[in-house]
Structures are given as C-alpha cells and as structure tokens.
Design a protein around this motif. Structure first.
Motif, PDB file in Angstrom:
ATOM      1  N   PHE A  44       0.826  -1.207   0.000  1.00 28.75           N
ATOM      2  CA  PHE A  44       0.000   0.000   0.000  1.00 28.75           C
ATOM      3  C   PHE A  44       0.863   1.260   0.000  1.00 28.75           C
ATOM      4  CE2 PHE A  44      -3.849  -2.159   2.311  1.00 28.75           C
ATOM      5  CZ  PHE A  44      -4.052  -2.947   1.195  1.00 28.75           C
ATOM      6  N   LEU A  45       1.956   1.255   0.770  1.00 34.21           N
ATOM      7  CA  LEU A  45       2.833   2.425   0.809  1.00 34.21           C
ATOM      8  C   LEU A  45       3.573   2.595  -0.513  1.00 34.21           C
ATOM      9  CD1 LEU A  45       4.309   2.101   4.412  1.00 34.21           C
ATOM     10  CD2 LEU A  45       2.575   3.720   3.632  1.00 34.21           C
ATOM     11  N   ALA A  46       4.025   1.484  -1.095  1.00 31.66           N
ATOM     12  CA  ALA A  46       4.721   1.562  -2.380  1.00 31.66           C
ATOM     13  C   ALA A  46       3.783   2.058  -3.466  1.00 31.66           C
ATOM     14  CB  ALA A  46       5.294   0.197  -2.746  1.00 31.66           C
ATOM     15  N   GLU A  47       2.555   1.590  -3.439  1.00 30.25           N
ATOM     16  CA  GLU A  47       1.555   2.027  -4.420  1.00 30.25           C
ATOM     17  C   GLU A  47       1.317   3.530  -4.328  1.00 30.25           C
ATOM     18  OE1 GLU A  47      -3.078   1.663  -4.172  1.00 30.25           O
ATOM     19  OE2 GLU A  47      -2.273  -0.262  -4.865  1.00 30.25           O
ATOM     20  N   ALA A  48       1.459   4.068  -3.106  1.00 21.82           N
ATOM     21  CA  ALA A  48       1.238   5.505  -2.894  1.00 21.82           C
ATOM     22  C   ALA A  48       2.476   6.337  -3.207  1.00 21.82           C
ATOM     23  CB  ALA A  48       0.801   5.748  -1.456  1.00 21.82           C
ATOM     24  N   ARG A 232      -6.676   3.847   2.469  1.00 21.89           N
ATOM     25  CA  ARG A 232      -6.732   5.295   2.658  1.00 21.89           C
ATOM     26  C   ARG A 232      -5.722   5.817   3.685  1.00 21.89           C
ATOM     27  NH1 ARG A 232     -13.113   5.993   3.530  1.00 21.89           N
ATOM     28  NH2 ARG A 232     -12.739   3.963   4.530  1.00 21.89           N
ATOM     29  N   LEU A 233      -5.562   5.112   4.784  1.00 26.91           N
ATOM     30  CA  LEU A 233      -4.643   5.598   5.811  1.00 26.91           C
ATOM     31  C   LEU A 233      -3.188   5.465   5.365  1.00 26.91           C
ATOM     32  CD1 LEU A 233      -6.512   4.386   8.979  1.00 26.91           C
ATOM     33  CD2 LEU A 233      -5.679   6.706   8.618  1.00 26.91           C
ATOM     34  N   HIS A 234      -2.865   4.384   4.676  1.00 29.46           N
ATOM     35  CA  HIS A 234      -1.507   4.231   4.152  1.00 29.46           C
ATOM     36  C   HIS A 234      -1.194   5.336   3.140  1.00 29.46           C
ATOM     37  CE1 HIS A 234      -2.359   0.177   5.690  1.00 29.46           C
ATOM     38  NE2 HIS A 234      -1.053   0.018   5.786  1.00 29.46           N
ATOM     39  N   HIS A 235      -2.161   5.630   2.272  1.00 28.39           N
ATOM     40  CA  HIS A 235      -1.949   6.674   1.268  1.00 28.39           C
ATOM     41  C   HIS A 235      -1.842   8.046   1.927  1.00 28.39           C
ATOM     42  CE1 HIS A 235      -3.087   4.487  -2.694  1.00 28.39           C
ATOM     43  NE2 HIS A 235      -2.566   3.636  -1.818  1.00 28.39           N
ATOM     44  N   ALA A 236      -2.617   8.265   2.992  1.00 28.05           N
ATOM     45  CA  ALA A 236      -2.531   9.535   3.709  1.00 28.05           C
ATOM     46  C   ALA A 236      -1.159   9.697   4.362  1.00 28.05           C
ATOM     47  CB  ALA A 236      -3.632   9.618   4.768  1.00 28.05           C
ATOM     48  N   LEU A 237      -0.612   8.597   4.906  1.00 25.75           N
ATOM     49  CA  LEU A 237       0.724   8.649   5.509  1.00 25.75           C
ATOM     50  C   LEU A 237       1.773   8.978   4.450  1.00 25.75           C
ATOM     51  CD1 LEU A 237       2.532   8.175   8.031  1.00 25.75           C
ATOM     52  CD2 LEU A 237       2.728   5.783   7.275  1.00 25.75           C
ATOM     53  N   ALA A 238       1.682   8.311   3.298  1.00 29.50           N
ATOM     54  CA  ALA A 238       2.638   8.563   2.216  1.00 29.50           C
ATOM     55  C   ALA A 238       2.521   9.997   1.710  1.00 29.50           C
ATOM     56  CB  ALA A 238       2.409   7.574   1.079  1.00 29.50           C
ATOM     57  N   HIS A 239       1.301  10.507   1.626  1.00 35.48           N
ATOM     58  CA  HIS A 239       1.086  11.881   1.175  1.00 35.48           C
ATOM     59  C   HIS A 239       1.689  12.871   2.168  1.00 35.48           C
ATOM     60  CE1 HIS A 239      -0.915  15.225  -0.844  1.00 35.48           C
ATOM     61  NE2 HIS A 239      -1.397  15.617   0.326  1.00 35.48           N
ATOM     62  N   ALA A 240       1.487  12.610   3.469  1.00 30.97           N
ATOM     63  CA  ALA A 240       2.053  13.491   4.494  1.00 30.97           C
ATOM     64  C   ALA A 240       3.577  13.456   4.446  1.00 30.97           C
ATOM     65  CB  ALA A 240       1.557  13.068   5.874  1.00 30.97           C
ATOM     66  N   ALA A 241       4.145  12.274   4.189  1.00 26.51           N
ATOM     67  CA  ALA A 241       5.609  12.155   4.087  1.00 26.51           C
ATOM     68  C   ALA A 241       6.136  12.913   2.878  1.00 26.51           C
ATOM     69  CB  ALA A 241       5.997  10.681   4.001  1.00 26.51           C
ATOM     70  N   ALA A 242       5.426  12.827   1.756  1.00 29.65           N
ATOM     71  CA  ALA A 242       5.840  13.549   0.551  1.00 29.65           C
ATOM     72  C   ALA A 242       5.779  15.052   0.773  1.00 29.65           C
ATOM     73  CB  ALA A 242       4.958  13.145  -0.625  1.00 29.65           C
ATOM     74  N   ASN A 243       4.747  15.520   1.455  1.00 30.59           N
ATOM     75  CA  ASN A 243       4.629  16.951   1.747  1.00 30.59           C
ATOM     76  C   ASN A 243       5.750  17.420   2.662  1.00 30.59           C
ATOM     77  OD1 ASN A 243       2.385  17.334   0.179  1.00 30.59           O
ATOM     78  ND2 ASN A 243       0.924  17.123   1.859  1.00 30.59           N
ATOM     79  N   LEU A 244       6.146  16.575   3.615  1.00 29.80           N
ATOM     80  CA  LEU A 244       7.231  16.930   4.514  1.00 29.80           C
ATOM     81  C   LEU A 244       8.532  17.114   3.736  1.00 29.80           C
ATOM     82  CD1 LEU A 244       8.050  17.246   7.554  1.00 29.80           C
ATOM     83  CD2 LEU A 244       8.745  14.842   7.454  1.00 29.80           C
TER      84      LEU A 244
END
Length: 255
Positions: A44-48, A232-244
């Motif tokens: 899920f994280l890799a997909e995101a 959804r939660l995995h993608h939200a974590l990846a999105h937050a990491a990308a924004n950081l």
C-alpha cells in the motif's frame, strides 16, 4: 552528450520505516525466527509512491529516524504492562520488554522530529503508553462481549460501527463516511495519555482512534488497517511524508 543533463532532478520518493515484528516460520523444512512486516503495509505504501523499509527493533534503531520521512508502527503482541505500571493479566501475551522499549524510543524520536506517524492496533496502544496512558488488558472484561476479537475457529475481524470526531485528521482521511472497524484486539486504551485526543469510538465506548494534538499527522487507529483492501490511511501517511519532503525546498525558494 546526455540530453537529460539539464533535466530537473527527480524528487526522491519518501522513505517510510515500518517497525518489524518477529515470528517463527518454516522454510525449506527449517524452523526460523524472522523479522517481518505485513506485505499489505509494504504494498500500500509503495503504491502511494513511498519506499517502505523494515526497521528491526534493535538497539540503535532510533538513530535511523533522521533518514526516514515517516513511520508506521503496526499491530503485534501485547505491550509489557510494566510500561504503564500494571501487573500482567492472565490473558496478556507480551512481546519482548527490550523490543517494546526500543519501539517506544523510535516512536518518540519520530514524533520529536515531526515525522508523520501511523500507529495501528498495538501501535496505537504504544502511542498512548508513550504519552503516559494506560491500557485495558482484556477488553471483554470491560465491554462484556467479544465483538472486538470474535472467538471463532479461524481468524475473523470484528465489525463495530465507528463514531468519528468531526474536523479530526481521521475524519478527513475517511471523508466523514459512515465507518465500521475491522478489528481483532483484546486490549484497548484505558486512561488517555497527555497530549492525545480521542477522535473515534465504537458504541461501547472503546477508543478506536487517537491523534497527537498539534502534530501535522500523527494518527493511531485500533482496527486492523492492512488486513482489508482499504488503503486510505496508508496513502494519507505517504502523502504526508511527501509533503514533509517538499517543505525544505519550499522554504529555500523564499530566500
């Protein structure tokens, strides 16, 4: 001459650490103890768009936080009750006290560094204990039912309706939809730790989501995120990491 010489550099994918779990496996007729992560977390994280890495719970693990962009703390065995000043319940099945303490140190370092964090099941309980909270060691003693961990011949997820706190991070990720847990836990949050907010409960009052107050993205959920197709939660974590990762570049562009 390479035509790509002047091309803008590709942004590095965010790196997300997943705290490892240990489990016995049989491989080619050999009994082994391995460090592992649930493949759904990795996929899920890799997909995101993130790069997931396994983080073994050994001394020095917290020193790797500076190389990560986010942290995922997954489910697993019970926490050592001594961490929150309690004696062990007969039903408590703890991991390793040393590994528990390493994981708490890793989680503390991630939060102190402002990294996005997703803490799942045991992970949410660790988040609460880290902040001085306590746990119900056997939830059915409190609720009077086994709906959160159904007693069936095979592994079965419990389905409990959720009430989400409007305006919370978890409500934003789940879009405020009517939600049900997909849970399999016999322990749960009791006293809430300092600096945490409860953002989801089930009808029987069980805490199903916690968030670190004032943190951009530090969410704990009690349900088995990763045991269902919901990403959804995995993608939200990846999105937050990308924004950081974008923030330092954005700050430099101002000057």
């Amino acid at each position: 001459m390479n035509s790509d010489t002047n091309a803008p550099a590709r942004p590095r994918r965010p790196v997300i650490g997943i705290c490892a779990r240990t489990a016995p496996v049989t491989l080619q007729d050999s009994d082994l103890l391995v460090a592992l992560a649930l493949n759904a977390h990795v996929a899920f994280l890799a997909e995101a768009g993130a790069v997931p890495v396994l983080l073994p719970l050994v001394q020095g693990a917290r020193e790797l936080i500076g190389r990560l962009d986010a942290l995922l703390v997954p489910g697993g065995p019970d926490l050592d009750p001594a961490l929150y000043g309690a004696a062990a319940h007969p039903a408590t099945r703890a991991m390793s006290p040393d590994a528990d303490r390493v994981e708490l140190a890793v989680l503390r370092a991630a939060l102190d560094a402002g990294l996005p964090v997703l803490a799942i099941c045991r992970g949410m309980q660790a988040l609460n204990v880290l902040h001085g909270g306590t746990l119900h060691q056997h939830l059915s003693d409190v609720t009077g039912h086994d709906g959160h961990r159904p007693r069936t011949a095979s592994f079965t997820l419990g389905r409990q309706p959720l009430t989400l706190l409007p305006g919370s991070q978890i409500a934003a990720v789940l879009h405020g939809d009517e939600e049900h847990t997909a849970c399999h836990h016999h322990q749960a949050v009791d006293r809430i730790g300092s600096g945490l907010a409860v953002t989801a409960r089930t009808a029987d009052g069980t805490v199903e989501a916690l968030e670190v107050v004032g943190h951009p993205f530090a969410v704990g959920v009690q349900w088995e995120c990763g045991q269902t197709p919901d990403k959804r939660l995995h993608h939200a974590l990846a999105h937050a990491a990308a924004n950081l990762r974008k923030e330092p570049a954005a700050a430099m562009s101002i000057h």
